[in-house]
Design a protein around this motif. Structure first.
Motif, short mmCIF file in Angstrom:
data_model
loop_
_atom_site.label_atom_id
_atom_site.label_comp_id
_atom_site.label_asym_id
_atom_site.label_seq_id
_atom_site.Cartn_x
_atom_site.Cartn_y
_atom_site.Cartn_z
N GLY A 9 -15.29 3.21 -1.19
CA GLY A 9 -13.95 3.75 -1.05
C GLY A 9 -12.91 2.66 -1.04
N GLN A 10 -11.70 3.04 -0.65
CA GLN A 10 -10.57 2.14 -0.67
C GLN A 10 -10.17 1.73 0.74
N LEU A 11 -9.63 0.53 0.84
CA LEU A 11 -9.11 0.01 2.11
C LEU A 11 -7.73 -0.57 1.88
N VAL A 12 -6.90 -0.49 2.90
CA VAL A 12 -5.57 -1.09 2.88
C VAL A 12 -5.67 -2.44 3.57
N LEU A 13 -5.20 -3.49 2.89
CA LEU A 13 -5.22 -4.85 3.43
C LEU A 13 -3.81 -5.41 3.44
N GLU A 14 -3.52 -6.22 4.43
CA GLU A 14 -2.25 -6.94 4.47
C GLU A 14 -2.32 -8.11 3.49
#
Length: 92
Positions: A9-14
């Motif tokens: 799946g997808q992840l949000v990263l800074e």
């Protein structure tokens, strides 16, 4: 920024995490270039582990364009070699 790990799946990263991830990506590139399975497995595990640690999972129903895509944890050395660009797996 959005990253996809294939099969997970997808992840949000800074964006601030890019420097640390690029160091791990460089280690992965070196292990692929050496062709040695052991260091490759360690480098893949480290990179994917750090992405999971720093990232926040995006809900499955909220599909967004990915800034970059990483192979799954079971990807072979040859599969990763085919995905590498001159920057590695992570642009920048």
């Amino acid at each position: 920024m959005i990253v996809r790990i294939l099969g997970e799946g997808q992840l949000v990263l800074e964006k601030e995490s890019l420097a640390e991830l690029n160091q791990l990506d460089d280690a992965l590139m070196a292990s692929v270039e050496s062709g040695e399975q052991g260091p490759f497995e360690v480098a893949m595990k480290a990179l994917l582990g750090k992405v999971r640690e720093l990232g926040t999972p995006l809900p499955v129903e909220e599909l967004k364009p990915s800034d970059f895509i990483l192979p799954n944890a079971d990807a072979s050395l040859d599969e990763v070699r085919d995905l590498l660009s001159s920057d590695g797996l992570i642009p920048g």
